[in-house]
Design a protein around this motif. Sequence first.
Motif, PDB file in Angstrom:
ATOM      1  N   LEU A 121       0.351   1.884 -11.894  1.00  0.00           N
ATOM      2  CA  LEU A 121      -1.052   1.600 -11.605  1.00  0.00           C
ATOM      3  C   LEU A 121      -1.925   2.137 -12.731  1.00  0.00           C
ATOM      4  CD1 LEU A 121      -3.262   0.728  -9.496  1.00  0.00           C
ATOM      5  CD2 LEU A 121      -3.173   3.103  -8.673  1.00  0.00           C
TER       6      LEU A 121
ATOM      7  N   THR B 111      -8.704   1.025 -10.723  1.00  0.00           N
ATOM      8  CA  THR B 111      -9.452   0.017  -9.968  1.00  0.00           C
ATOM      9  C   THR B 111     -10.635  -0.447 -10.799  1.00  0.00           C
ATOM     10  OG1 THR B 111      -8.834   1.073  -7.887  1.00  0.00           O
ATOM     11  CG2 THR B 111     -10.701  -0.438  -7.818  1.00  0.00           C
TER      12      THR B 111
ATOM     13  N   THR C 113      -7.395  -3.877  -8.019  1.00  0.00           N
ATOM     14  CA  THR C 113      -6.598  -2.900  -8.762  1.00  0.00           C
ATOM     15  C   THR C 113      -5.871  -3.612  -9.899  1.00  0.00           C
ATOM     16  OG1 THR C 113      -4.851  -3.191  -7.112  1.00  0.00           O
ATOM     17  CG2 THR C 113      -6.269  -1.262  -6.883  1.00  0.00           C
TER      18      THR C 113
ATOM     19  N   TYR D 135      -2.518  -3.245 -12.678  1.00  0.00           N
ATOM     20  CA  TYR D 135      -1.247  -2.593 -12.987  1.00  0.00           C
ATOM     21  C   TYR D 135      -0.798  -2.982 -14.386  1.00  0.00           C
ATOM     22  CZ  TYR D 135      -0.747  -1.662  -7.967  1.00  0.00           C
ATOM     23  OH  TYR D 135      -0.936  -1.230  -6.678  1.00  0.00           O
TER      24      TYR D 135
END
Length: 821
Positions: free
Chosen positions: A328, A331, A399, A401
């Motif tokens: 991750l 955001t 979000t 990644y």
Amino acid sequence: MASVPIRMATDLTPELLSPAGNWDCARAAVAAGADAIYFGMPKFNARLRADNFTEDDLPELMEFLHKHGVKGFVAMNTLIFTGELEAAAQQLRNIAAAGVDALIIQDLGLAKMAREIAPGVELHASTQMTITSPEGLRFIESLFPLERAVLARELSLKEIGRFQSLADPHTPLEVFVHGALCVAYSGQCLTSESLGQRSANRGECAQACRMPYEIVVDGEIQDLGEHRYLLSPQDLAAVDMIPGLVEAGVKSFKIEGRLKTPEYVAAVTRVYRKALDAATGKGTDPVTSSDRYELEMTFSRGLTTGWLGGTNHPYLTHGRFGKKRGPLLGTIAACGGTWIELTGRTEVPLKPGDGVVFDAGENRDLEQGAKIWKIEGERIVFHRTYSGINFSRIKPGHTIYKTSDERLESDIRRFWQTAKLRELKQRLDLTVTGNPGEALVVATCGCEVRSETPLAPASKHALSEETLRAQFGRLGDTPFELGAIDFRVEGECHLALSELNRLRRALVDLLQEEAPAPAANRGASRVTVTDLLPPVPAPPVEDPQLSVLCRTLPQVEAALDRGVAVIHCDFEDPRRYKEAVALAASSPSTMSLATPRILKPGENGYLKLIERAEPGGVLLRNLAALDYYKDRGELLKTGDFSLNVANPITARLLREHAKLDRLTVSYDLNIGQVLDLLHGAPPEWFELTLHQHMPMFHMEHCVFCTFLSKGTTYKDCGRPCESHVVHLRDRVGQMHRLMADVGCRNTLFNGRAQTGARFYDELRDTGLAKFRIELLDEDDLGALRTITAYQDFIAGKTDAVTLLDNVKALEKLGVTEGTLA
């Protein structure tokens, strides 16, 4: 070029075992420090989609591995059907001839064949054998000697430690420490077979667990937002648990990934090499944040310690995605035009050229991926044209990644492609003797050479151990390396360096002349498949008999009302078994109680609970139950489908060693394979399930706890499984019933019932007389109607067409011929 240390695992040394789907992966594993690799061949291999190795590859592959001190294991980890036994036997002989070190096997019959036909090759019980308890392992050990057992991936570190309670010497243990996790117990997943006639037990998993599902609670769709991947676990990464696993007595540390790239194999292997060396005192380098980054970037759906740390259902399966993600990044806080800014930015490194994916929450159709064009301060910028992004769909709150790092991939590729692999060399411990005026004698490994000139008194530089080490250590590209020198020369002597060099060359030549052939042919015996098959006398003429599996007391009452001879009870709460037995006390019916499908360490109390209910029979579903009941001859003992009886050799093993009265035919067989089995073993041994809702997934993962509670285990979940009727709806709209058992393990049953009525006459012609129907959630009236329909059918009162029409009318979600067809 990197120099890679040689590592040859011994019986006392923990072993790092890496996957190899092809030659490049094998080289990558060796370069990264694997002690052994495991691989498959085109047949009898649970990863048929891997490139795999052919029989022609085996001699070269094993020579390559052994040259570098690495072992090679062949995975023959599928069920073997009756018509395949001869081909499997020939493959075993070829494997032995090629010098393969070990076989990893699922099928009990094949394991027996391997032990008899290829006795020189180690036998490893695959995780597909579903070994979940010390008692289960003890039962396997009673069938044949094992060199290793690969434990189920659902065991915790504490539970693995309990295997040491077995009497010594016990089978060394192997545990998966990294890679993809199956949501269902290995060897117990029938989903691909049930939904698509392509069996996971045959290497053709369709990965239905990675698909989205909706959850339907008491007839109403439950809104779970973006949580749609209800059966897709995150990946396993147990790098921090290596010391605990070593302490628990684990021998082999296994990395999953025969379908992965050589870069994955190299990266993961070298991180676990470091971790294992540190845990065993062979290295001091800690696993770093960059190592963890490599693990996550090479392949990750999110990394967890799986079940090794104990039960925490939401931790294992978050339900938000089912594909590779990577780490991750954060955001999206703001975006405009071609740029984004992040909040909650992680420490994951980021640079132009890295690939990312935007997680659009529950709407997976809106997900987009691209490569970063440039980074300007806090802004991440994408190319307006070449990124392919629809920027109007990028929103704050999404979000993001990181999915690729080309520089890292290139570095790893360069590492394994250019690594200088040190060859395994034979250590030469020299004994050197001599006296002035006599020849110098150098001896090792049963060979000796003598100097052509005698030792002379030394005027300046006397011959010493240091001189000998300098000259005899120059072994270069030979298959030898210098070890200890036992220097026994008397007095101050001298010998020309040229003569010492000649002695070294002569010793090497002599050793190479005496060396055995490089291929370690492990030899095959003269045992044949026929030697292992059971005798098949003419079957007795028996009237057909119908047994019924019931899951509720009203169903039991319906079966008793219809005079069913054998009633198998499979209740979520086994404490109610006493009530079922009491209901049948005054009837001629035999009440047979089902064990849980899985028993983990410390769960044998369930077997004692069943015994205290005083049934007339038991339906045995796991290895521990076979071990517990094998000497209890007063009961009707039926081995269930979960024992995977797919060929006559397996059937014979279980009949003789578990002393079973009946064996349920494996659900992986189609009608032709069933008939082959019934012709290859006495048909009176078997019971065939004629009607059922196929139990597809059988999981330690609890969907009820994860998605219908705020808890993490049965201790705090509130038991929604006891108060709600739950179905999972798949992508085509089919509803599948979800149920929990006494151990909180979930089973997802196919919503469409399967019937084998059309094949009944063919089955009867073999002499088969015992047939079963399994009820699921029918009420008492529905159970009565279904039982009556099948009783009329086997009594000849109706035909298959009529029965099928009747069953379709009774089944709300449809009926199919399923896996038998």
